[in-house]
Design a protein around this motif. Structure first.
Motif, PDB file in Angstrom:
ATOM      1  N   ILE A 145      -9.092   4.103  -4.238  1.00 27.99           N
ATOM      2  CA  ILE A 145      -9.337   3.108  -2.902  1.00 27.99           C
ATOM      3  C   ILE A 145      -8.271   3.348  -1.970  1.00 27.99           C
ATOM      4  O   ILE A 145      -8.741   3.455  -0.844  1.00 27.99           O
ATOM      5  N   VAL A 196       0.764  -1.180   0.135  1.00 27.51           N
ATOM      6  CA  VAL A 196      -0.107  -0.181   0.029  1.00 27.51           C
ATOM      7  C   VAL A 196       0.867   1.224   0.048  1.00 27.51           C
ATOM      8  O   VAL A 196       0.726   2.324  -0.590  1.00 27.51           O
ATOM      9  N   TYR A 203       1.074   4.216  -2.751  1.00 23.93           N
ATOM     10  CA  TYR A 203       0.671   5.431  -2.487  1.00 23.93           C
ATOM     11  C   TYR A 203       2.001   6.550  -2.576  1.00 23.93           C
ATOM     12  O   TYR A 203       1.506   7.521  -3.266  1.00 23.93           O
ATOM     13  N   LEU A 257      -5.979   2.480  -8.973  1.00 24.50           N
ATOM     14  CA  LEU A 257      -6.519   1.756  -7.424  1.00 24.50           C
ATOM     15  C   LEU A 257      -6.258   2.939  -6.415  1.00 24.50           C
ATOM     16  O   LEU A 257      -6.549   2.912  -5.290  1.00 24.50           O
ATOM     17  N   TRP A 304     -10.207   7.231   5.492  1.00 23.56           N
ATOM     18  CA  TRP A 304     -11.089   6.452   6.712  1.00 23.56           C
ATOM     19  C   TRP A 304     -10.283   6.301   8.062  1.00 23.56           C
ATOM     20  O   TRP A 304     -10.729   6.441   9.089  1.00 23.56           O
ATOM     21  N   GLY A 305      -8.888   5.944   7.493  1.00 19.26           N
ATOM     22  CA  GLY A 305      -8.029   5.594   8.982  1.00 19.26           C
ATOM     23  C   GLY A 305      -7.621   6.924   9.474  1.00 19.26           C
ATOM     24  O   GLY A 305      -7.694   6.863  10.919  1.00 19.26           O
ATOM     25  N   ASP A 306      -7.628   7.929   8.811  1.00 17.09           N
ATOM     26  CA  ASP A 306      -7.077   9.329   9.481  1.00 17.09           C
ATOM     27  C   ASP A 306      -8.396   9.854  10.347  1.00 17.09           C
ATOM     28  O   ASP A 306      -8.158   9.915  11.519  1.00 17.09           O
ATOM     29  N   ALA A 362      -9.188   6.385  -0.377  1.00 12.04           N
ATOM     30  CA  ALA A 362     -10.132   6.123   0.561  1.00 12.04           C
ATOM     31  C   ALA A 362      -9.977   5.601   2.020  1.00 12.04           C
ATOM     32  O   ALA A 362     -10.401   5.666   2.993  1.00 12.04           O
ATOM     33  N   MET A 363      -8.927   4.443   1.775  1.00 13.09           N
ATOM     34  CA  MET A 363      -8.403   3.745   3.146  1.00 13.09           C
ATOM     35  C   MET A 363      -7.807   4.782   3.910  1.00 13.09           C
ATOM     36  O   MET A 363      -7.793   5.069   5.074  1.00 13.09           O
ATOM     37  N   TYR A 364      -6.836   5.729   3.284  1.00  8.70           N
ATOM     38  CA  TYR A 364      -6.111   6.869   4.007  1.00  8.70           C
ATOM     39  C   TYR A 364      -7.195   7.637   4.864  1.00  8.70           C
ATOM     40  O   TYR A 364      -6.983   7.970   6.055  1.00  8.70           O
ATOM     41  N   ARG A 414     -10.772   7.698  11.545  1.00  7.69           N
ATOM     42  CA  ARG A 414     -11.007   7.085  12.703  1.00  7.69           C
ATOM     43  C   ARG A 414     -10.001   7.270  13.792  1.00  7.69           C
ATOM     44  O   ARG A 414     -10.549   7.386  15.249  1.00  7.69           O
TER      45      ARG A 414
END
Lengths: 133, 133
Positions: free
Chosen positions: A104, A35, A39, A101, A111-113, A107-109, A115
């Motif tokens: 996606i 990942v 990135y 990609l 979401w994690g940020d 979006a993971m970054y 959260r």
DNA sequence: CCGTATCCACACCGATACTG
DNA sequence: CAGTATCGGTGTGGATACGG
């Protein structure tokens, strides 16, 4: 993480079983460092092998080379050899497929940020709750 | 798949290192069966344990229970015990937090779906190219 | 019905070293 | 500089069985 997801998906596809769309995508970036490699290459352009090593100081030489090879096999990155001089340099960059990609990964970054911010604010031991035994 | 990403991220957070946003998110659904569990619970509602077993016939009893416990620890799913009768049933459902992961899971589904179609059309041995040795 | 323990096979990944 | 082989520790996941 392991690569077992990737190998399992490859086997299922070879068996003609295409009911693994999510796992197939997960297999693209599952595996340690992948990942981050995508990135960096996606947001900062191409890098030489030794530059990626500097960006990921905890990744071993061997594993970094292995993951780059897998990403190349999956057509996510391009590999260009620059053989001008005593030392050979190899430049890596995202392919258009690899770039596809990025939404996606981003979006993971996000979401994690978000959260992690929530957990920090509410001070719930960073949310890594353990189920009562 | 493994859980090493999850454990590593938890350790980094305990160490006060929050520079792992993408890995943190990945750790939510990394690990065998997790993406499928989230997908089923997200798109089809709640399920009993034995129903999930039926939906994932290749998942072992032990691993399914283990992954459900991890998802619960991460606050992605709720666990409700129904103790009316000789047999206890346990219902699982997504939490709002778990539901917030659905856009990412769905994006992974779409990416995999499109990619597999492309590979099928172009008949490139389903794209699992091997790097020339 | 559901959770967990034990045993075991195997895959991953780090350290190290060798090659071109 | 970059890729690969080998060895070894460790984590993961399957089969099985037992407990609540």
């Amino acid at each position: 993480m392991t690569d077992s997801v990737r190998k399992l998906v490859q086997q299922r596809l070879r068996d003609g079983d295409y009911t693994c769309r999510k796992e197939f995508t997960l297999a693209m970036f599952n595996g340690k460092w992948k990942v981050n490699i995508i990135y960096h290459l996606g947001h900062e352009g191409s890098y030489y092998f030794h530059e990626l090593q500097a960006l990921l100081p905890h990744a071993s030489h061997k594993e970094l080379a292995k993951k780059l090879k897998e990403l190349q096999e999956d057509s996510l990155i391009d590999r260009e050899i620059e053989d001008n001089g005593p030392r050979v340099k190899v430049a890596y960059s995202l392919t258009p497929l690899g770039r596809s990609l990025l939404p996606i990964i981003d979006a993971m970054y996000d979401w994690g940020d978000q959260r992690l911010r929530e957990l920090n604010v509410h001070d719930v031991q960073f949310g890594l709750g353990q189920v009562k035994q």
